[in-house]
Design a protein around this motif. Sequence first.
Motif, PDB file in Angstrom:
ATOM      1  N   ALA A  15       0.837  -1.207   0.000  1.00 16.27           N
ATOM      2  CA  ALA A  15       0.000   0.000   0.000  1.00 16.27           C
ATOM      3  C   ALA A  15       0.871   1.256   0.000  1.00 16.27           C
ATOM      4  CB  ALA A  15      -0.925  -0.014   1.214  1.00 16.27           C
ATOM      5  N   LEU A  16       1.960   1.240   0.759  1.00 15.96           N
ATOM      6  CA  LEU A  16       2.861   2.393   0.780  1.00 15.96           C
ATOM      7  C   LEU A  16       3.524   2.580  -0.585  1.00 15.96           C
ATOM      8  CD1 LEU A  16       4.552   1.830   4.261  1.00 15.96           C
ATOM      9  CD2 LEU A  16       2.954   3.661   3.648  1.00 15.96           C
ATOM     10  N   PHE A  17       3.977   1.482  -1.172  1.00 13.09           N
ATOM     11  CA  PHE A  17       4.619   1.559  -2.489  1.00 13.09           C
ATOM     12  C   PHE A  17       3.640   2.103  -3.528  1.00 13.09           C
ATOM     13  CE2 PHE A  17       6.132   0.138  -6.561  1.00 13.09           C
ATOM     14  CZ  PHE A  17       7.511   0.251  -6.483  1.00 13.09           C
ATOM     15  N   ALA A  18       2.385   1.652  -3.474  1.00 17.26           N
ATOM     16  CA  ALA A  18       1.376   2.132  -4.429  1.00 17.26           C
ATOM     17  C   ALA A  18       1.119   3.621  -4.250  1.00 17.26           C
ATOM     18  CB  ALA A  18       0.079   1.339  -4.255  1.00 17.26           C
ATOM     19  N   ALA A  19       1.181   4.094  -3.007  1.00 21.65           N
ATOM     20  CA  ALA A  19       0.897   5.510  -2.738  1.00 21.65           C
ATOM     21  C   ALA A  19       2.079   6.413  -3.053  1.00 21.65           C
ATOM     22  CB  ALA A  19       0.513   5.680  -1.268  1.00 21.65           C
ATOM     23  N   PHE A  20       3.291   5.976  -2.718  1.00 21.99           N
ATOM     24  CA  PHE A  20       4.455   6.852  -2.786  1.00 21.99           C
ATOM     25  C   PHE A  20       5.451   6.496  -3.883  1.00 21.99           C
ATOM     26  CE2 PHE A  20       3.665   7.048   2.027  1.00 21.99           C
ATOM     27  CZ  PHE A  20       2.888   8.191   1.927  1.00 21.99           C
ATOM     28  N   GLY A  21       5.408   5.273  -4.408  1.00 24.24           N
ATOM     29  CA  GLY A  21       6.416   4.842  -5.360  1.00 24.24           C
ATOM     30  C   GLY A  21       7.723   4.512  -4.656  1.00 24.24           C
ATOM     31  N   HIS A  22       8.670   3.971  -5.395  1.00 23.85           N
ATOM     32  CA  HIS A  22       9.979   3.630  -4.814  1.00 23.85           C
ATOM     33  C   HIS A  22      10.678   4.900  -4.350  1.00 23.85           C
ATOM     34  CE1 HIS A  22      13.960   1.929  -4.313  1.00 23.85           C
ATOM     35  NE2 HIS A  22      13.452   0.717  -4.494  1.00 23.85           N
ATOM     36  N   VAL A 206      -2.493  12.856  10.314  1.00 27.57           N
ATOM     37  CA  VAL A 206      -3.448  13.326   9.314  1.00 27.57           C
ATOM     38  C   VAL A 206      -4.092  12.069   8.717  1.00 27.57           C
ATOM     39  CG1 VAL A 206      -3.781  14.827   7.317  1.00 27.57           C
ATOM     40  CG2 VAL A 206      -1.821  15.196   8.836  1.00 27.57           C
ATOM     41  N   CYS A 207      -5.001  11.486   9.451  1.00 26.80           N
ATOM     42  CA  CYS A 207      -5.478  10.140   9.147  1.00 26.80           C
ATOM     43  C   CYS A 207      -6.234  10.055   7.829  1.00 26.80           C
ATOM     44  CB  CYS A 207      -6.356   9.627  10.282  1.00 26.80           C
ATOM     45  SG  CYS A 207      -5.434   9.328  11.820  1.00 26.80           S
ATOM     46  N   ASP A 208      -6.910  11.125   7.435  1.00 27.52           N
ATOM     47  CA  ASP A 208      -7.704  11.033   6.203  1.00 27.52           C
ATOM     48  C   ASP A 208      -6.821  10.957   4.962  1.00 27.52           C
ATOM     49  OD1 ASP A 208      -6.800  13.633   6.407  1.00 27.52           O
ATOM     50  OD2 ASP A 208      -8.669  14.549   5.711  1.00 27.52           O
ATOM     51  N   ARG A 209      -5.507  11.209   5.095  1.00 26.46           N
ATOM     52  CA  ARG A 209      -4.589  11.105   3.959  1.00 26.46           C
ATOM     53  C   ARG A 209      -3.732   9.839   4.010  1.00 26.46           C
ATOM     54  NH1 ARG A 209      -2.375  16.704   4.613  1.00 26.46           N
ATOM     55  NH2 ARG A 209      -0.352  15.668   4.731  1.00 26.46           N
ATOM     56  N   CYS A 210      -3.956   9.001   5.010  1.00 21.54           N
ATOM     57  CA  CYS A 210      -3.065   7.859   5.225  1.00 21.54           C
ATOM     58  C   CYS A 210      -3.367   6.727   4.247  1.00 21.54           C
ATOM     59  CB  CYS A 210      -3.200   7.347   6.651  1.00 21.54           C
ATOM     60  SG  CYS A 210      -2.106   5.947   6.987  1.00 21.54           S
ATOM     61  N   PRO A 211      -2.380   6.293   3.463  1.00 23.87           N
ATOM     62  CA  PRO A 211      -2.608   5.227   2.490  1.00 23.87           C
ATOM     63  C   PRO A 211      -2.775   3.851   3.115  1.00 23.87           C
ATOM     64  CG  PRO A 211      -0.299   5.849   2.481  1.00 23.87           C
ATOM     65  CD  PRO A 211      -1.010   6.831   3.361  1.00 23.87           C
ATOM     66  N   ILE A 212      -2.464   3.710   4.395  1.00 23.29           N
ATOM     67  CA  ILE A 212      -2.645   2.406   5.040  1.00 23.29           C
ATOM     68  C   ILE A 212      -3.625   2.491   6.207  1.00 23.29           C
ATOM     69  CG2 ILE A 212      -0.382   1.555   4.328  1.00 23.29           C
ATOM     70  CD1 ILE A 212       0.582   2.050   7.228  1.00 23.29           C
TER      71      ILE A 212
END
Length: 226
Positions: A15-22, A206-212
């Motif tokens: 999920a982090l990789f999908a949100a932020f990339g490498h 900032v929970c509403d922006r959290c990708p996980i």
Amino acid sequence: MPATLTDDLNLIYDALFAAFGHQHWWPAKTPFETMVGAILTQNVSWKNAAQAIRNLEDAGMLDPHLLAAAEAADIARLIVPSRYYNQKAERVRGFARVYVAEFGADPETMASVETGELRERLLALRGFGKETTDTILLYVCKKPVFVVDAYTRRIFSRYGLLPEGASYDQTQRLFAGNLAPDAELFNDYHAQIVRLGNTTCRRTPVCDRCPIREVRGKIRCAVGRG
């Protein structure tokens, strides 16, 4: 089959990789710069440490032989942005002397030392804690050692995967005991955690922006629950 910790950790990473990339860490031009950066970033933001590194580079001092031979006061003047610059000057010089004397200022020579032995040698250096040491092992020597920081403890305790106040070793075991020993994975996973901790899972999150915040509906953050 019931989900395992391995499944949970992999889901979070994906999920982090999908949100932020490498994340392409560590941000340095040379292995030695990474080593110095690991020292200078102790108890300060990367932005401040990076400025101190630029000062060393601009002065032509970002060289292990020069730093090993330098006066601590001369190093300190260049690394003021890193805070605690007098202490860190001694640590940088002390490390540079060991790096030159014992490893020939060669990162490959250092990396060829068995992981446990090298970790103990670095931990014996003044001012070298586990995070600094493991950063060098992972990002310079490509050893599959998971780096733990305050963000790791904060995020994974909020997800109930660690108890409050988990130790460095306890936190490290969560990853080392449930993921394959893969230096590339450990590299980017730690960088993803830093990105999440910097941007979203702050002390006041900032929970509403959290990708996980909710991964496939089963891994849920206690802070984000209403």
